[in-house]
Design an enzyme around this catalytic site. Structure first.
Site, short mmCIF file in Angstrom:
data_model
loop_
_atom_site.label_atom_id
_atom_site.label_comp_id
_atom_site.label_asym_id
_atom_site.label_seq_id
_atom_site.Cartn_x
_atom_site.Cartn_y
_atom_site.Cartn_z
N THR A 106 0.82 -1.21 0.00
CA THR A 106 0.00 0.00 0.00
C THR A 106 0.85 1.26 0.00
OG1 THR A 106 -1.54 1.25 1.39
CG2 THR A 106 -0.10 -0.27 2.54
N ASP A 107 0.25 2.36 -0.47
CA ASP A 107 0.95 3.66 -0.41
C ASP A 107 1.03 4.18 1.02
OD1 ASP A 107 -1.75 4.35 -0.04
OD2 ASP A 107 -1.82 5.79 -1.68
N GLU A 108 0.23 3.60 1.94
CA GLU A 108 0.20 4.14 3.31
C GLU A 108 1.53 3.96 4.04
OE1 GLU A 108 -3.20 3.61 5.72
OE2 GLU A 108 -4.57 3.67 4.03
N TYR A 157 -1.91 -0.33 11.08
CA TYR A 157 -2.06 -1.01 9.78
C TYR A 157 -0.85 -0.72 8.89
CZ TYR A 157 -3.31 -1.51 4.86
OH TYR A 157 -3.29 -1.82 3.53
N LYS A 181 2.12 -3.22 7.45
CA LYS A 181 2.40 -3.42 6.02
C LYS A 181 3.85 -3.02 5.71
CE LYS A 181 0.00 -4.55 3.09
NZ LYS A 181 -0.36 -5.89 2.54
P1 NAD Z 1 -9.64 -7.26 2.39
O1 NAD Z 1 -9.61 -6.96 3.84
O2 NAD Z 1 -10.88 -6.98 1.60
O3 NAD Z 1 -9.28 -8.81 2.14
C1 NAD Z 1 -8.26 -9.46 2.82
C2 NAD Z 1 -8.41 -10.95 2.58
O4 NAD Z 1 -7.34 -11.63 3.25
C3 NAD Z 1 -9.71 -11.54 3.12
O5 NAD Z 1 -10.28 -12.42 2.18
C4 NAD Z 1 -9.28 -12.29 4.37
O6 NAD Z 1 -10.11 -13.40 4.69
C5 NAD Z 1 -7.87 -12.73 3.98
N1 NAD Z 1 -7.00 -12.97 5.14
C6 NAD Z 1 -6.85 -12.17 6.23
N2 NAD Z 1 -5.98 -12.73 7.08
C7 NAD Z 1 -5.55 -13.89 6.50
C8 NAD Z 1 -4.63 -14.91 6.88
N3 NAD Z 1 -3.97 -14.84 8.04
N4 NAD Z 1 -4.44 -15.96 6.05
C9 NAD Z 1 -5.13 -16.05 4.88
N5 NAD Z 1 -6.02 -15.12 4.48
C10 NAD Z 1 -6.22 -14.05 5.27
O7 NAD Z 1 -8.39 -6.49 1.76
P2 NAD Z 1 -8.24 -5.78 0.33
O8 NAD Z 1 -8.76 -4.41 0.41
O9 NAD Z 1 -8.71 -6.71 -0.70
O10 NAD Z 1 -6.64 -5.68 0.28
C11 NAD Z 1 -5.87 -6.76 -0.23
C12 NAD Z 1 -4.40 -6.39 -0.14
O11 NAD Z 1 -4.17 -5.18 -0.87
C13 NAD Z 1 -3.94 -6.10 1.29
O12 NAD Z 1 -2.65 -6.62 1.45
C14 NAD Z 1 -3.93 -4.58 1.38
O13 NAD Z 1 -2.94 -4.15 2.30
C15 NAD Z 1 -3.56 -4.20 -0.02
N6 NAD Z 1 -4.05 -2.90 -0.50
C16 NAD Z 1 -5.36 -2.57 -0.36
C17 NAD Z 1 -5.81 -1.34 -0.90
C18 NAD Z 1 -7.26 -0.93 -0.81
O14 NAD Z 1 -7.60 0.21 -1.15
N7 NAD Z 1 -8.17 -1.78 -0.37
C19 NAD Z 1 -4.91 -0.48 -1.54
C20 NAD Z 1 -3.56 -0.87 -1.64
C21 NAD Z 1 -3.15 -2.09 -1.13
O1 DAU Z 2 -4.15 3.99 0.51
C1 DAU Z 2 -4.38 2.62 0.40
C2 DAU Z 2 -5.21 2.15 1.58
O2 DAU Z 2 -6.54 2.61 1.33
C3 DAU Z 2 -5.20 0.64 1.77
O3 DAU Z 2 -3.89 0.24 2.08
C4 DAU Z 2 -6.16 0.23 2.89
O4 DAU Z 2 -6.20 -1.18 2.99
C5 DAU Z 2 -7.53 0.75 2.54
O5 DAU Z 2 -8.43 0.46 3.59
C6 DAU Z 2 -7.49 2.26 2.32
O6 DAU Z 2 -7.19 2.96 3.56
P1 DAU Z 2 -7.91 4.33 3.93
O7 DAU Z 2 -7.84 4.53 5.38
O8 DAU Z 2 -7.45 5.43 3.05
O9 DAU Z 2 -9.44 3.94 3.45
P2 DAU Z 2 -10.85 4.18 4.13
O10 DAU Z 2 -11.86 3.82 3.10
O11 DAU Z 2 -10.95 3.56 5.47
O12 DAU Z 2 -10.88 5.76 4.31
C7 DAU Z 2 -10.70 6.62 3.19
C8 DAU Z 2 -10.72 8.05 3.72
O13 DAU Z 2 -12.06 8.35 4.17
C9 DAU Z 2 -9.83 8.28 4.92
O14 DAU Z 2 -9.27 9.59 4.84
C10 DAU Z 2 -10.77 8.17 6.12
C11 DAU Z 2 -12.08 8.69 5.56
N1 DAU Z 2 -13.31 8.10 6.13
C12 DAU Z 2 -13.40 6.74 6.20
C13 DAU Z 2 -14.51 6.14 6.74
C14 DAU Z 2 -14.61 4.63 6.84
C15 DAU Z 2 -14.33 8.91 6.57
O15 DAU Z 2 -14.26 10.15 6.47
N2 DAU Z 2 -15.45 8.31 7.11
C16 DAU Z 2 -15.58 6.96 7.23
O16 DAU Z 2 -16.61 6.49 7.77
#
Ligand code: NAD
Ligand code: DAU
Length: 361
Positions: free
Chosen positions: A133-135, A159, A163
């Protein structure tokens, strides 16, 4: 040939598996623990697909991972498995350390054992792709340059720290053991199958339910949004063409403040499913207490993947967010099914004691 995907029942992983099998004959083994975020319903269309195998389990279970590697002999592992929600990492960091740090370590150990025994020709083409992730880069000031691959790591939440730790382990296994790794650091995704604890799906679901749309703080935090299928196409490109040991940042040059995102979702719903009283869904916006340690701005400099690997996103934000809102409107059963008991408990914990500071105009 086969690939092993971990976390393939989650949001991005299930989109990746669906897209992979729609475009390739190469089988997928999906290892997923099925936490609250893992949803087999996302992959129900593959239940009779000859190229799809689901393995229920934990990436920390070395016996299971060793067995899957030995039985299926994948030519790559794509690691999506993680705890992914920042707010949950603030209220309960332990699972994040276990899966994201210890789990990645255990997975790397299994992969190292397996890869070390391959014959030379297989070892050269083998890949471990770590999805990150970019975080991990922390927060940008408004005029700072976007995150490049050499930006210093400065994670600010449990988190992102977990990562970051996993990224460092992946890097170390390449430098120390020569493990053929690739790491991708992507910006915020949105699209189908996004669990409604994250900003965009939460807004879509709450709006229709007549509930408040909780905006943290002043709503001016900036995120860089990418349609999930564009993230998946970037991962495929890195897997095929990425240089071993390299890091690729993935993003679509699409920075937007949270409040603008919420307004866009409301406006699309006003058009596609107007409120019965004729008012805008914007009336449901409610400002709530800010997230502790909330990062102000993320932005990805995607020039490396664009110039080196020729990847570009297919969707604009306008086309992607319209598809996303439409998908949620067309899939009420999916939404209802994920809003089970544990989802309701989370919403009550996170927002139940929330302290709205000002209603939206
Ligand atoms: P998600 O939370 O929707 O899915 C995570 C999945 O991993 C789930 O299916 C869960 O059951 C599985 N899991 C959790 N713990 C596990 C374990 N110990 N063993 C096996 N499986 C396990 O997450 P997502 O949003 O699909 O993100 C997927 C990946 O991409 C993550 O590594 C996250 O850090 C990264 N990522 C997410 C975003 C985003 O915006 N969602 C952006 C950049 C990177
Ligand atoms: O940047 C990549 C990341 O993006 C991934 O690595 C994470 O897995 C993914 O969850 C996401 O993280 P964020 O914290 O950016 O996403 P989230 O959707 O939780 O929140 C997006 C923005 O919106 C953040 O600034 C917090 C804000 N927010 C979020 C929620 C859930 C609100 O204002 N209200 C809310 O209820």
């Amino acid at each position: 040939m086969t690939i092993l995907v971990t976390g393939g029942a989650g949001f991005i992983g299930s989109n990746f598996v669906l897209d992979w099998l729609a475009q390739s004959d190469e089988p997928v083994v999906n290892l997923d623990k099925l936490t609250y975020a893992g949803n087999p319903e996302n992959l129900v269309s593959l239940s009779k697909h000859p190229g799809y195998l689901f393995a229920h389990g934990d990436i920390q279970d070395a016996t299971l991972v060793d067995r899957l590697l030995a039985e299926h002999r994948p030519r790559a592992v794509v690691n999506f498995a993680a705890e992914s929600h920042v707010d949950r990492s603030i209220s309960g960091p332990s699972a994040f350390i276990q899966t994201n740090v210890v789990g990645t370590f255990q997975l790397l150990e299994s992969v190292r054992r397996y890869w070390g025994k391959l014959v030379d020709a297989e070892r050269t083409t083998w890949r471990f792709l770590h999805v990150s992730t970019d975080e991990v880069y922390g927060s940008l000031a408004p005029t700072d340059d976007a995150f490049s691959e050499t930006h210093r790591y400065a994670p600010n939440s449990p988190y992102s720290a977990s990562k970051a730790a996993s990224d460092h382990l992946v890097r170390a296994y390449h430098h120390t053991y020569g493990l053929p790794v690739l790491t991708t650091n992507c910006s915020n995704n949105y699209g189908p199958y996004h669990f409604p604890e994250k900003l965009i799906p939460l807004m879509i679901v709450n709006a229709q339910a007549g509930k408040p749309l909780p905006v943290y703080g002043d709503g001016q935090q900036v995120r860089d949004w990418l349609y999930v299928k564009d993230h998946c196409s970037a991962i495929r490109r890195v897997l095929y063409k990425g240089r071993m040991g390299e890091v690729y940042n993935i993003g679509g040059w699409n920075e937007k403040p949270n409040l603008e995102i919420v307004h866009t979702v409301c406006d699309l719903l006003d058009e596609l499913k107007p409120r019965a009283d004729g008012k805008s869904y914007r009336a449901q916006i409610t400002y709530v207490a800010d997230r502790p340690g909330h990062d102000r701005r993320y932005a990805i400099d995607a020039r490396k993947i664009e110039q080196e690997l020729g990847w570009k996103p297919s969707e604009t934000f306008e086309s992607g967010i319209r598809k996303t809102v439409q998908w949620y409107l067309e899939n009420p059963a999916w939404v209802a099914n994920v809003q089970n008991g544990s989802y309701r408990e989370w919403v009550a914990q996170q927002y139940g004691h929330g302290n709205p500071v000002a209603p939206a105009a």
